[in-house]
Design a protein around this motif. Structure first.
Motif, mmCIF file in Angstrom:
data_model
loop_
_atom_site.group_PDB
_atom_site.id
_atom_site.type_symbol
_atom_site.label_atom_id
_atom_site.label_comp_id
_atom_site.label_asym_id
_atom_site.label_seq_id
_atom_site.Cartn_x
_atom_site.Cartn_y
_atom_site.Cartn_z
ATOM 1 N N ASP A 168 0.522 -0.545 -0.030
ATOM 2 C CA ASP A 168 -0.106 0.042 -0.052
ATOM 3 C C ASP A 168 0.953 0.847 0.168
ATOM 4 O O ASP A 168 1.669 1.543 0.974
ATOM 5 N N ILE A 169 0.831 1.798 -1.204
ATOM 6 C CA ILE A 169 1.380 3.519 -1.433
ATOM 7 C C ILE A 169 1.331 4.406 -1.644
ATOM 8 O O ILE A 169 -0.115 4.542 -2.275
ATOM 9 N N TYR A 170 1.570 5.823 -0.532
ATOM 10 C CA TYR A 170 1.283 6.925 -0.957
ATOM 11 C C TYR A 170 2.571 7.625 -1.255
ATOM 12 O O TYR A 170 2.992 7.844 -1.035
ATOM 13 N N ASN A 171 2.494 8.377 -2.908
ATOM 14 C CA ASN A 171 4.174 9.356 -2.687
ATOM 15 C C ASN A 171 2.823 10.561 -3.613
ATOM 16 O O ASN A 171 2.270 10.532 -4.494
ATOM 17 N N LEU A 172 3.387 11.923 -2.621
ATOM 18 C CA LEU A 172 3.057 12.970 -3.363
ATOM 19 C C LEU A 172 3.798 13.864 -2.998
ATOM 20 O O LEU A 172 4.987 14.304 -2.618
ATOM 21 N N ARG A 173 3.771 14.899 -4.424
ATOM 22 C CA ARG A 173 5.249 15.615 -4.457
ATOM 23 C C ARG A 173 4.240 16.929 -4.837
ATOM 24 O O ARG A 173 3.334 16.933 -5.410
ATOM 25 N N ALA A 174 4.845 18.357 -3.657
ATOM 26 C CA ALA A 174 5.062 19.034 -4.406
ATOM 27 C C ALA A 174 5.505 20.196 -4.349
ATOM 28 O O ALA A 174 6.957 19.923 -4.314
ATOM 29 N N LYS A 175 5.728 20.579 -6.154
ATOM 30 C CA LYS A 175 7.190 21.211 -6.287
ATOM 31 C C LYS A 175 6.587 23.364 -7.220
ATOM 32 O O LYS A 175 5.008 22.951 -7.561
ATOM 33 N N LEU A 176 6.914 24.152 -6.440
ATOM 34 C CA LEU A 176 6.162 26.135 -6.301
ATOM 35 C C LEU A 176 7.750 26.117 -7.133
ATOM 36 O O LEU A 176 8.871 26.153 -6.405
ATOM 37 N N LEU A 177 7.476 26.985 -7.926
ATOM 38 C CA LEU A 177 9.234 27.696 -8.913
ATOM 39 C C LEU A 177 8.045 29.263 -8.796
ATOM 40 O O LEU A 177 6.625 29.354 -9.086
ATOM 41 N N TRP A 178 9.159 29.795 -8.883
ATOM 42 C CA TRP A 178 8.864 31.235 -8.531
ATOM 43 C C TRP A 178 9.675 32.302 -9.201
ATOM 44 O O TRP A 178 11.284 31.590 -9.207
ATOM 45 N N LYS A 179 9.843 32.833 -10.329
ATOM 46 C CA LYS A 179 10.704 33.307 -11.251
ATOM 47 C C LYS A 179 10.385 35.190 -11.273
ATOM 48 O O LYS A 179 9.220 35.323 -11.578
ATOM 49 N N PRO A 180 10.635 35.888 -9.979
ATOM 50 C CA PRO A 180 9.858 37.742 -10.139
ATOM 51 C C PRO A 180 10.927 37.949 -11.089
ATOM 52 O O PRO A 180 10.096 39.221 -12.254
#
Length: 720
Positions: free
Chosen positions: A249-261
């Motif tokens: 039983d596998i949970y695999n989660l990722r969040a990736k935030l890119l900021w380029k001002p």
């Protein structure tokens, strides 16, 4: 170290509810298909004509380059290749990359080897693993975060020592998992459902997806990716009434935030969380697809496995007048609870004496790393990467187990708390003498302070340091065909045995490599061929002795010198715009050439012994054909065949035959797909001929995995 060989190789990790909600919400978004611009750190795949092979651009040398310009052997597997070959784990990857092999005990329990530089012991890994800029191999060499193929752009496998560019565990190579970046302009992503059936096993269901959300157009973007997987087991333990005990039983989660001002500055924040639960701690397996059956009823008390990991990273890039300045800050946490067993099988020389045991292990590790580097940009004569890397890591392993020997029962407790604080400065500088000729050199200065503390509180300390050079040259026969030569040194810190036993020294590897890469035949053929010679000094091996009543004690020591010779290559041929043929192969030959023994000393090895975990020959061939099932209904067919020679393990330890071997591996896989009304449906079969083969040579103690049975699956996906 008490108990049998491989107690220190498993993992664990929890799921954050907030990320679950974010990913679930993101996956419900559905918009029209749009190609989005990648940041400069991402790979570019460009084809001038529909009948050309794809020219691959990589970042393996910490700067954006064509693969054919990189003066080391690099295997690159695109997201499309990963999907068509059903590569989900590092074990799957090992069947598609020449010269890459694992000591594989089961999901989350593997050690990666490259080019015959192999052993199962040591204070660090021989091959480092990275997710983007984050090193995910922790102390001990056996603590490897279980990376899965979730929303990847590609995988890069760099062969040979990489110390001048990668800060840890890169004596024999580096494996990089490159994730997809957020889009700053459009909403896009995918959602996929997959269900498969395993021969005489359980079904496996998986739902995965990703979505990019431009929060502030052109400036701020978020990409969420997630997967849930259940089932997939096939190993039974009839004596305990367990069916398909290696289900996951596998949970695999990722969040990736890119900021380029601005055009000159960008910052990426990445957070990943992973959890895997399984009844069996390891995939040890008999030929009849059952788990080895012990004598003692105490095995019924063995805990289920639970692996948990978290990865956090912040990477900032700033373009200056002299190059791109990068800061990468990472934190990795690994928490694993599992049980391992060892059972004297018919291949031991135990003369009928029943010997077995188990370990209930709690393993926790964490690691902070900081890297700062300055990298050249553009096509000027100077190409360079200069930087520094710092690592602060610690691991806590607690083991409560029982040994059964000659009718007696002997409980034991083992503990090892270890730390590693290392710092390195590195530089890699190349200069174009002409448009065709480039020469370069690199160097790393490395220092590692280590400690190890046992159950009694006895602390051992040591400092290991090294200067690791590299020199290389490339020559362009044509704008798309290069020759290169590379000489590099690899280094791995020494470490500690149980208190009272002597420590072991660092290992060194000198690698000499010649190669050629190019795109020829009017753009239809891409190739990468390399020959190498490696001198492996102070190589580690493990001996065993029985320490009554505690059980078996592992003793790691430097045995002497080894020589390794190899030839490997990859070729892709675009036969027609619809048909592509691919092949890769590796030949590895080596042996122990010198033993370092003191007066009256003996060892488990002899001059002339071969390499452990190094098949003489391995190869993969594949064919991809694209066509239309009907008007505006495109489809494809993919077939690949994997072959690998036997791998061996040599050891004169007590109760063990001197040399054990795996089986020769033959695997045939196929996939067919169709896209209709924005939905892609695929039917796939892995291990088509249902081979039941021993993957690992250590079978005498029934600690070996076997090839996964034939699996038939269907997936439905939609890009948006």
């Amino acid at each position: 170290m008490t108990s049998r060989f491989f107690k220190a190789t498993k993992g664990s990790v929890s799921v954050h509810a907030l990320l679950s909600v974010m990913v679930a919400g993101g996956l419900l978004s559905s918009v029209a298909v749009t190609a989005h611009a990648q940041t400069e750190e991402a790979a570019a795949h460009v084809a001038d004509k529909t009948n050309d092979v794809i020219e691959v651009v990589v970042t393996s040398q910490k700067r954006r380059q064509r693969q054919i310009d990189v003066p080391v052997a690099v295997n690159v597997l695109s997201a499309e290749t990963l999907e068509k070959r059903n590569i989900q784990t590092v074990q799957d990857l090992s069947f598609s990359v020449p010269g890459l092999i694992l000591r594989y005990d089961g999901p989350g329990s593997s050690q990666i080897f490259l080019r015959g530089a192999t052993n199962i012991r040591g204070s660090d890994a021989l091959v480092s693993s990275y997710m983007d800029d984050t090193p995910v191999t922790l102390t001990g060499g056996f603590r490897q975060v279980d990376l899965r193929a979730l929303d990847l752009d590609r995988v890069e496998v760099l062969k040979g020592p990489q110390g001048t560019l990668y800060g840890q565990g890169a004596m024999a190579g580096t494996v990089r998992f490159i994730t997809r970046n957020p889009s700053l302009y459009t909403v896009d992503g995918f959602i996929r459902a997959d269900i498969s059936s395993i021969d005489e096993g359980d079904t496996n269901s998986k739902v995965s997806g990703a979505v990019s959300l431009p929060l502030i157009k052109g400036t701020l973007g978020l990409r969420l990716a997630g997967a849930y997987e259940s089932g997939g087991g096939w190993i039974d333990q009839p004596g305990l009434g367990i069916k398909d005990g290696n289900n996951q039983d596998i949970y695999n989660l990722r969040a990736k935030l890119l900021w380029k001002p601005t055009d000159d500055f960008d910052m990426t924040f990445t957070a990943t969380t992973y959890s895997m639960k399984s009844r069996f701690g390891l995939d040890y397996e008999n030929p009849d697809r059952t788990r080895p059956v012990p004598v003692s009823p105490d095995y019924d008390l063995l805990p289920s496995r639970h692996d948990r990991s978290q990865i956090l990273n912040v990477t900032a890039n700033y373009k200056t007048g002299i190059g791109r300045l990068t800061s990468s800050t990472s934190f990795v946490e690994l928490d694993r609870n599992y049980a391992t067993t060892y059972i004297a099988g018919p291949k031991t020389t135990s003369a009928g004496i029943q010997n077995e045991g188990f370990d209930g292990i709690s393993d926790r590790a964490q690691q902070f790393t900081q890297e700062i580097r300055l990298t050249s940009e553009g096509s000027g004569p100077w190409q360079y990467t200069i930087g520094a890397f710092y690592k602060d890591a610690q691991g806590n392993l607690d083991d409560k187990g029982v040994s059964y020997y000659a009718g007696g029962t002997y409980p034991f407790t083992y503990r090892k708390y270890d730390t590693s604080r290392s710092i390195s400065a590195f530089a890699d500088i190349g200069y174009k003498i002409t448009d065709k000729l480039l020469i370069g050199a690199g160097i790393r200065s490395f220092k590692d302070d280590q400690t190890a503390t046992d159950l009694a509180g006895t602390e051992q300390k040591a400092t290991f340091d090294s200067i690791d050079p590299r020199v290389y040259v490339t020559y362009a026969l044509t704008p798309k065909w290069n020759l290169y030569g590379n000489i590099s040194k690899g280094f791995r810190s020494g470490g500690f045995n149980s208190a009272g036993l002597p420590a072991y020294d660092p290992e060194k590897l000198m690698n000499y490599e010649l190669g050629t890469k190019g795109i020829v035949a009017d753009g239809k053929v891409r190739f990468d061929i390399a020959a190498y010679y490696s001198k492996y000094d102070d190589a580690l091996r493990t001996g065993q002795f029985f320490n009554f009543p505690a059980g078996y004690v592992s003793y790691t020591r430097n045995i002497g010198e080894m020589e390794i010779k190899g030839l490997e290559g990859t070729i892709d041929w675009r036969v027609t715009p619809a048909l592509t043929l691919s092949a890769n192969a590796a030949y590895i030959d080596g042996e122990v050439t010198k033993l370092n023994l003191g007066a009256g000393e003996t060892t488990n090895f002899q001059v002339g012994d071969g390499l452990d975990y190094a098949p003489k020959f391995s190869s993969t061939i594949a064919a991809d054909y694209s066509f239309n099932w009907a008007t505006n209904v495109p489809g494809f067919v993919h077939v690949d065949y994997v072959y690998r020679d036997k791998t061996y393990a040599t050891d004169n330890s007590i109760l063990i035959p001197r040399t054990q071997s795996s089986d020769r591996i033959n695997l045939l896989n196929a996939r067919v797909g169709v896209t209709w009304s924005e939905i892609t449906a695929e039917l796939y079969v892995t291990n088509l001929t249902n081979e039941n083969l021993l993957v690992d040579p250590y079978d005498a103690w029934q600690q070996s995995s076997r090839t996964k049975p034939r699996t038939v699956g269907v997936s439905l996906s939609r890009n948006f």
